[in-house]
Design a protein around this motif. Structure first.
Motif, PDB file in Angstrom:
ATOM      1  N   LEU A  43       0.825  -1.201   0.000  1.00 41.88           N
ATOM      2  CA  LEU A  43       0.000   0.000   0.000  1.00 41.88           C
ATOM      3  C   LEU A  43       0.865   1.260   0.000  1.00 41.88           C
ATOM      4  CD1 LEU A  43      -2.811   1.386   0.296  1.00 41.88           C
ATOM      5  CD2 LEU A  43      -2.479   1.206   2.767  1.00 41.88           C
ATOM      6  N   PHE A  44       1.806   1.336   0.920  1.00 40.64           N
ATOM      7  CA  PHE A  44       2.641   2.533   1.012  1.00 40.64           C
ATOM      8  C   PHE A  44       3.622   2.634  -0.148  1.00 40.64           C
ATOM      9  CE2 PHE A  44       0.955   2.471   5.307  1.00 40.64           C
ATOM     10  CZ  PHE A  44       0.586   3.797   5.436  1.00 40.64           C
ATOM     11  N   SER A  45       4.036   1.523  -0.704  1.00 42.66           N
ATOM     12  CA  SER A  45       4.881   1.563  -1.909  1.00 42.66           C
ATOM     13  C   SER A  45       4.121   2.191  -3.063  1.00 42.66           C
ATOM     14  CB  SER A  45       5.335   0.155  -2.298  1.00 42.66           C
ATOM     15  OG  SER A  45       6.229  -0.359  -1.357  1.00 42.66           O
ATOM     16  N   SER A  46       2.856   1.834  -3.197  1.00 45.49           N
ATOM     17  CA  SER A  46       2.058   2.414  -4.279  1.00 45.49           C
ATOM     18  C   SER A  46       1.787   3.896  -4.037  1.00 45.49           C
ATOM     19  CB  SER A  46       0.744   1.649  -4.466  1.00 45.49           C
ATOM     20  OG  SER A  46      -0.103   1.818  -3.366  1.00 45.49           O
ATOM     21  N   ILE A  47       1.659   4.287  -2.773  1.00 42.65           N
ATOM     22  CA  ILE A  47       1.467   5.700  -2.445  1.00 42.65           C
ATOM     23  C   ILE A  47       2.713   6.492  -2.829  1.00 42.65           C
ATOM     24  CG2 ILE A  47       1.240   7.351  -0.539  1.00 42.65           C
ATOM     25  CD1 ILE A  47      -0.623   5.285   0.812  1.00 42.65           C
ATOM     26  N   ILE A  48       3.878   5.930  -2.551  1.00 40.20           N
ATOM     27  CA  ILE A  48       5.138   6.609  -2.882  1.00 40.20           C
ATOM     28  C   ILE A  48       5.246   6.839  -4.381  1.00 40.20           C
ATOM     29  CG2 ILE A  48       7.642   6.288  -3.017  1.00 40.20           C
ATOM     30  CD1 ILE A  48       7.508   5.054  -0.237  1.00 40.20           C
ATOM     31  N   GLU A  49       4.864   5.848  -5.145  1.00 41.55           N
ATOM     32  CA  GLU A  49       4.949   5.974  -6.600  1.00 41.55           C
ATOM     33  C   GLU A  49       4.124   7.143  -7.124  1.00 41.55           C
ATOM     34  OE1 GLU A  49       3.971   2.254  -8.432  1.00 41.55           O
ATOM     35  OE2 GLU A  49       5.536   1.205  -7.336  1.00 41.55           O
ATOM     36  N   GLY A  50       3.000   7.433  -6.463  1.00 43.11           N
ATOM     37  CA  GLY A  50       2.132   8.505  -6.924  1.00 43.11           C
ATOM     38  C   GLY A  50       2.259   9.796  -6.147  1.00 43.11           C
ATOM     39  N   SER A  51       3.203   9.882  -5.214  1.00 46.05           N
ATOM     40  CA  SER A  51       3.285  11.076  -4.374  1.00 46.05           C
ATOM     41  C   SER A  51       4.405  12.008  -4.817  1.00 46.05           C
ATOM     42  CB  SER A  51       3.489  10.685  -2.913  1.00 46.05           C
ATOM     43  OG  SER A  51       4.766  10.151  -2.720  1.00 46.05           O
ATOM     44  N   LYS A  52       4.343  13.182  -4.255  1.00 49.67           N
ATOM     45  CA  LYS A  52       5.377  14.187  -4.507  1.00 49.67           C
ATOM     46  C   LYS A  52       6.625  13.828  -3.710  1.00 49.67           C
ATOM     47  CE  LYS A  52       1.909  17.697  -5.196  1.00 49.67           C
ATOM     48  NZ  LYS A  52       1.230  18.845  -4.644  1.00 49.67           N
ATOM     49  N   VAL A  53       7.740  14.335  -4.140  1.00 50.09           N
ATOM     50  CA  VAL A  53       9.029  14.010  -3.531  1.00 50.09           C
ATOM     51  C   VAL A  53       9.071  14.342  -2.050  1.00 50.09           C
ATOM     52  CG1 VAL A  53      11.506  14.500  -3.588  1.00 50.09           C
ATOM     53  CG2 VAL A  53      10.232  14.291  -5.724  1.00 50.09           C
ATOM     54  N   ASN A  54       8.531  15.480  -1.634  1.00 50.21           N
ATOM     55  CA  ASN A  54       8.629  15.898  -0.238  1.00 50.21           C
ATOM     56  C   ASN A  54       7.810  15.004   0.704  1.00 50.21           C
ATOM     57  OD1 ASN A  54       6.243  16.883  -1.250  1.00 50.21           O
ATOM     58  ND2 ASN A  54       6.413  18.895  -0.274  1.00 50.21           N
ATOM     59  N   SER A  55       6.736  14.406   0.243  1.00 49.99           N
ATOM     60  CA  SER A  55       5.965  13.518   1.120  1.00 49.99           C
ATOM     61  C   SER A  55       6.428  12.068   1.020  1.00 49.99           C
ATOM     62  CB  SER A  55       4.473  13.618   0.799  1.00 49.99           C
ATOM     63  OG  SER A  55       4.225  13.172  -0.520  1.00 49.99           O
ATOM     64  N   ALA A  56       7.209  11.754  -0.011  1.00 50.70           N
ATOM     65  CA  ALA A  56       7.695  10.385  -0.186  1.00 50.70           C
ATOM     66  C   ALA A  56       8.637   9.968   0.937  1.00 50.70           C
ATOM     67  CB  ALA A  56       8.375  10.233  -1.542  1.00 50.70           C
ATOM     68  N   ALA A  57       9.428  10.908   1.478  1.00 46.99           N
ATOM     69  CA  ALA A  57      10.373  10.581   2.551  1.00 46.99           C
ATOM     70  C   ALA A  57       9.643  10.043   3.776  1.00 46.99           C
ATOM     71  CB  ALA A  57      11.190  11.815   2.920  1.00 46.99           C
ATOM     72  N   LYS A  58       8.506  10.610   4.083  1.00 51.67           N
ATOM     73  CA  LYS A  58       7.698  10.154   5.213  1.00 51.67           C
ATOM     74  C   LYS A  58       7.295   8.695   5.025  1.00 51.67           C
ATOM     75  CE  LYS A  58       2.983  10.884   6.721  1.00 51.67           C
ATOM     76  NZ  LYS A  58       1.839  11.766   6.649  1.00 51.67           N
ATOM     77  N   TYR A  59       6.911   8.350   3.820  1.00 52.45           N
ATOM     78  CA  TYR A  59       6.485   6.983   3.536  1.00 52.45           C
ATOM     79  C   TYR A  59       7.660   6.010   3.469  1.00 52.45           C
ATOM     80  CZ  TYR A  59       2.001   9.167   2.659  1.00 52.45           C
ATOM     81  OH  TYR A  59       0.840   9.882   2.789  1.00 52.45           O
ATOM     82  N   HIS A  60       8.820   6.501   3.077  1.00 53.63           N
ATOM     83  CA  HIS A  60      10.016   5.649   3.082  1.00 53.63           C
ATOM     84  C   HIS A  60      10.344   5.187   4.500  1.00 53.63           C
ATOM     85  CE1 HIS A  60      11.369   5.411  -1.042  1.00 53.63           C
ATOM     86  NE2 HIS A  60      11.140   6.704  -1.204  1.00 53.63           N
ATOM     87  N   ASN A  61      10.172   6.078   5.470  1.00 48.12           N
ATOM     88  CA  ASN A  61      10.411   5.700   6.870  1.00 48.12           C
ATOM     89  C   ASN A  61       9.454   4.593   7.305  1.00 48.12           C
ATOM     90  OD1 ASN A  61      12.448   7.590   7.120  1.00 48.12           O
ATOM     91  ND2 ASN A  61      11.088   9.163   7.956  1.00 48.12           N
ATOM     92  N   ILE A  62       8.220   4.681   6.873  1.00 44.76           N
ATOM     93  CA  ILE A  62       7.229   3.650   7.188  1.00 44.76           C
ATOM     94  C   ILE A  62       7.642   2.335   6.545  1.00 44.76           C
ATOM     95  CG2 ILE A  62       4.839   2.914   6.799  1.00 44.76           C
ATOM     96  CD1 ILE A  62       4.067   5.920   7.048  1.00 44.76           C
ATOM     97  N   LEU A  63       8.066   2.392   5.292  1.00 41.24           N
ATOM     98  CA  LEU A  63       8.496   1.176   4.591  1.00 41.24           C
ATOM     99  C   LEU A  63       9.703   0.539   5.270  1.00 41.24           C
ATOM    100  CD1 LEU A  63       8.110   2.155   0.820  1.00 41.24           C
ATOM    101  CD2 LEU A  63       6.591   0.736   2.210  1.00 41.24           C
ATOM    102  N   GLU A  64      10.642   1.365   5.708  1.00 39.49           N
ATOM    103  CA  GLU A  64      11.817   0.840   6.402  1.00 39.49           C
ATOM    104  C   GLU A  64      11.420   0.137   7.694  1.00 39.49           C
ATOM    105  OE1 GLU A  64      14.605   4.027   6.928  1.00 39.49           O
ATOM    106  OE2 GLU A  64      14.890   4.282   4.766  1.00 39.49           O
ATOM    107  N   LYS A  65      10.544   0.752   8.472  1.00 42.85           N
ATOM    108  CA  LYS A  65      10.094   0.143   9.736  1.00 42.85           C
ATOM    109  C   LYS A  65       9.334  -1.154   9.462  1.00 42.85           C
ATOM    110  CE  LYS A  65       9.293   0.009  14.178  1.00 42.85           C
ATOM    111  NZ  LYS A  65      10.336  -0.296  15.145  1.00 42.85           N
ATOM    112  N   LEU A  66       8.490  -1.157   8.428  1.00 41.17           N
ATOM    113  CA  LEU A  66       7.767  -2.385   8.068  1.00 41.17           C
ATOM    114  C   LEU A  66       8.728  -3.498   7.676  1.00 41.17           C
ATOM    115  CD1 LEU A  66       4.751  -0.939   6.058  1.00 41.17           C
ATOM    116  CD2 LEU A  66       4.603  -2.354   8.133  1.00 41.17           C
ATOM    117  N   ALA A  67       9.767  -3.144   6.939  1.00 44.89           N
ATOM    118  CA  ALA A  67      10.748  -4.147   6.518  1.00 44.89           C
ATOM    119  C   ALA A  67      11.477  -4.745   7.727  1.00 44.89           C
ATOM    120  CB  ALA A  67      11.740  -3.535   5.538  1.00 44.89           C
TER     121      ALA A  67
END
Length: 134
Positions: free
Chosen positions: A44-68
């Motif tokens: 879900l968050f990977s797909s959000i990153i693909e469609g989001s702006k660069v400045n909000s993508a960093a927030k989702y990368h942190n979520i992806l890292e924690k999930l991993a």
């Protein structure tokens, strides 16, 4: 070994075995559910990153890292849980308190670690869901 097996042997059925078998089944279900949820959230968050702006993508990368990280720990706990279940086959051979203590101590040590992991996941999931609601 199936988690129910340790309560099916009349020679070793006692209160401790019933609780151990219950714990093993419970943890297996909890870990399996958590793993499925983590995979879903990661996608879900990977797909959000693909469609989001660069400045909000960093927030989702942190979520992806924690999930991993949580998923990797969950997989390790699943492996360790299976090992623990196999190890408890030797419990049938116990004929003294020292042997009983060895198996029960291993179980209690694992319980402390897995419950800590499951709590960490639940708190992360709660924080994640609360963030989605706002």
């Amino acid at each position: 070994m199936q988690f129910d097996d340790i309560t099916q042997r009349p020679a070793i059925v006692n209160l401790e075995n019933i609780f151990v078998a219950r714990d093993l089944r419970h943890w297996k279900e909890e870990l399996s559910t958590a793993r499925v949820e983590m995979v879903f959230c990661y996608k879900l968050f990977s797909s959000i990153i693909e469609g989001s702006k660069v400045n909000s993508a960093a927030k989702y990368h942190n979520i992806l890292e924690k999930l991993a990280v949580l998923k990797e720990a969950t997989l390790l706990f699943e492996d360790r849980l299976q090992q623990l279940a196999l190890q408890f086959e030797g419990y049938a051979e116990c004929d003294d308190m020292q042997c009983d203590q060895y198996y029960i101590s291993n179980h209690l040590d694992f319980r402390e670690k897995i419950e800590k992991h499951l709590l960490e996941y639940r708190l992360f999931k709660q924080k994640l869901l609360n963030g989605i609601q706002t």
